[in-house]
Design an enzyme around this catalytic site. Structure first.
Site, short mmCIF file in Angstrom:
data_model
loop_
_atom_site.label_atom_id
_atom_site.label_comp_id
_atom_site.label_asym_id
_atom_site.label_seq_id
_atom_site.Cartn_x
_atom_site.Cartn_y
_atom_site.Cartn_z
N THR A 33 0.81 -1.21 0.00
CA THR A 33 0.00 0.00 0.00
C THR A 33 0.84 1.26 0.00
O THR A 33 0.45 2.28 -0.55
CB THR A 33 -0.93 0.00 1.24
OG1 THR A 33 -1.78 -1.12 1.13
CG2 THR A 33 -1.78 1.23 1.31
N TYR A 46 -7.98 0.56 -4.05
CA TYR A 46 -6.71 0.99 -4.64
C TYR A 46 -5.97 -0.25 -5.11
O TYR A 46 -6.36 -1.37 -4.78
CB TYR A 46 -5.86 1.74 -3.60
CG TYR A 46 -5.35 0.82 -2.53
CD1 TYR A 46 -6.16 0.44 -1.47
CD2 TYR A 46 -4.07 0.27 -2.62
CE1 TYR A 46 -5.72 -0.46 -0.51
CE2 TYR A 46 -3.62 -0.63 -1.66
CZ TYR A 46 -4.45 -0.97 -0.62
OH TYR A 46 -4.02 -1.86 0.32
N THR A 112 1.63 -4.46 4.19
CA THR A 112 1.50 -4.75 5.61
C THR A 112 1.00 -6.18 5.89
O THR A 112 1.16 -6.68 6.99
CB THR A 112 0.54 -3.73 6.27
OG1 THR A 112 -0.70 -3.75 5.58
CG2 THR A 112 1.14 -2.35 6.26
N ASP A 113 0.39 -6.83 4.88
CA ASP A 113 -0.21 -8.15 5.13
C ASP A 113 0.81 -9.18 5.62
O ASP A 113 0.52 -9.97 6.52
CB ASP A 113 -0.87 -8.70 3.85
CG ASP A 113 -2.14 -7.95 3.49
OD1 ASP A 113 -2.53 -7.04 4.25
OD2 ASP A 113 -2.73 -8.26 2.44
N LYS A 185 0.35 -8.05 12.61
CA LYS A 185 -0.75 -7.16 12.18
C LYS A 185 -2.01 -7.59 12.94
O LYS A 185 -2.43 -8.75 12.84
CB LYS A 185 -0.94 -7.30 10.67
CG LYS A 185 -1.91 -6.29 10.09
CD LYS A 185 -2.00 -6.39 8.56
CE LYS A 185 -2.84 -5.27 7.99
NZ LYS A 185 -2.92 -5.29 6.51
N GLU A 306 -2.14 -30.28 27.75
CA GLU A 306 -3.17 -31.30 27.52
C GLU A 306 -2.72 -32.31 26.47
O GLU A 306 -3.32 -33.36 26.31
CB GLU A 306 -4.46 -30.62 27.06
CG GLU A 306 -5.23 -29.93 28.17
CD GLU A 306 -6.54 -29.38 27.65
OE1 GLU A 306 -7.49 -30.16 27.46
OE2 GLU A 306 -6.61 -28.15 27.42
N1 GLU Z 1 -2.60 -6.34 0.66
C1 GLU Z 1 -1.71 -5.22 0.63
C2 GLU Z 1 -0.29 -5.62 0.97
O1 GLU Z 1 -0.03 -6.25 1.96
C3 GLU Z 1 -2.27 -4.17 1.45
C4 GLU Z 1 -1.74 -4.03 2.77
C5 GLU Z 1 -0.86 -2.85 2.93
O2 GLU Z 1 0.20 -2.68 2.37
O3 GLU Z 1 -1.32 -2.08 3.74
O4 GLU Z 1 0.58 -5.32 0.18
#
Ligand code: GLU
Length: 349
Positions: A33, A46, A112-113, A185, A306
């Site tokens: 992103t 986007y 971010t993923d 995340k 367990e």
């Molecule tokens: N799915 C995208 C990625 O991980 C969006 C997440 C992001 O960068 O915020 O590249």
């Protein structure tokens, strides 16, 4: 007299140029992103990875006051498309760059993923104490209140801060500094999504002002035993997610697909549905390494709760989540098949 004055002038010039010398930072862009663009400032749609590294850096000119910046494109993908191959390519490139005297720090821009996974992979495979900082954004550059520019400015501030030396790979997002081993995340859409759920952040960065409060204590970077320089592929390790009314279907599918290791994200303290447990026990007898972690999202998965780990031959992943446990098992399997040695790695890294 004139000669002395000339000498003093030359010395003063050398001194001031030394004072003005900025650190050299290489920024490796992978997509996400932070390199995303959309049609509207007020819509969430986007495309990730639409903007090249040069454009990304040009959008934050103030980073040039902090460092001499060089940009390089490694990939331009949404990080949900990340592969073992890109990890190996990125880690090898970072190792090459950090061996150079004229590279002081690395920044990786990333979606971010899977940022928590790629950063942990580098934490275990880069052989350097120099700063390595991951950064991304939750809002694309065309969004209102895009978070990428400030995150990038903060990332350069962290990368050029002497206290970042020796910390291993860190993640900088939303004014916080996290160790790559700990961070995950936690929210699908909020800018306040990256959290170190078990241990907390190690520092803060506010308009470029860096403050550290903790050091990561598990082995990383220079102290890591994992060497990927001669490795072109990683052993297959799959993740299985447990649930009520689970079955043996996905265990058998993973084994059939050639998994060398399985990470089982169990219920609670890594518990398993009975038929899944029996199928995993059988897989272990056939040479697959099975590590128990938890789908809960925080806390340790303990040996011998367990589950009868000794009877089945399971190992436990300490407090790593499934995606990080998978990385450690893939790297561990490049060195050994010995279950005790692999178990020890989960207590060290
Ligand atoms: N799915 C995208 C990625 O991980 C969006 C997440 C992001 O960068 O915020 O590249």
């Amino acid at each position: 007299m004139t000669k002395i004055l000339e000498k003093i002038t030359v010395l003063a010039l050398i001194g001031s140029s030394l004072l003005l010398a900025k650190p050299n930072v290489s920024i490796l862009a992978t997509g996400g992103t932070i390199a995303g663009a959309g049609d509207s400032a007020i819509k969430s749609s986007y495309s990730a990875g639409a903007v090249t590294v040069d454009k990304l850096l040009a959008a934050v000119p103030s980073i040039n006051d902090l460092a001499n910046i060089k940009g390089e494109q490694i990939s331009n993908i949404g990080s949900q498309e990340m592969t073992n191959e890109v990890w190996l390519k990125l880690a090898k490139r970072v190792n090459v760059l950090l061996k150079k005297d004229d590279v002081d720090a690395i920044i990786v821009t990333h979606g971010t993923d899977t940022m928590e996974a790629t950063s942990y992979f580098l934490n275990l495979t880069v052989k350097s104490d120099k700063p390595i900082v991951f950064v991304g954004a939750m809002r694309s550059g065309s969004s209102m209140s895009a978070d990428g520019p400030m995150n990038l400015y903060n990332a350069v501030s962290v990368a050029t801060n002497k206290d970042t030396v020796g910390k291993g790979v860190v993640v900088v997002m939303n004014d916080e500094i996290h160790s790559s081993r700990e961070v995950t995340k936690t929210n699908t859409a909020s800018v306040d999504t990256f959290k170190s759920v078990n241990t907390g952040k190690i520092g803060t960065v506010y308009y470029g002002n860096v403050h550290y409060y903790m050091n990561p204590v598990r082995k990383h970077t220079s102290a890591s035993e994992f060497d990927i320089e001669k490795i072109d592929s990683l052993p297959r390790v799959d993740i299985l997610y447990a649930h009520a009314n689970d079955s043996d279907i996905f265990v058998n599918a993973a084994v059939k697909a050639g998994a060398k290791g399985i990470i089982h994200a169990g219920m609670g303290n890594g518990n398993l549905f009975p038929s899944t447990q029996e199928a995993l026990g059988k897989a272990i007898k056939n040479g697959v390494v099975v590590a128990r972690t938890s789908r809960v999202g925080s806390g340790r998965t303990n040996l011998g709760g367990e589950v009868d780990d000794e009877k089945y031959g399971f190992i436990a992943t300490d407090n790593l989540n499934a995606q990080k446990a998978r990385i450690l098992l893939m790297l561990g399997l490049t060195k050994t098949q010995d279950k005790k040695a692999l178990q020890d790695m989960y207590f060290k890294y």
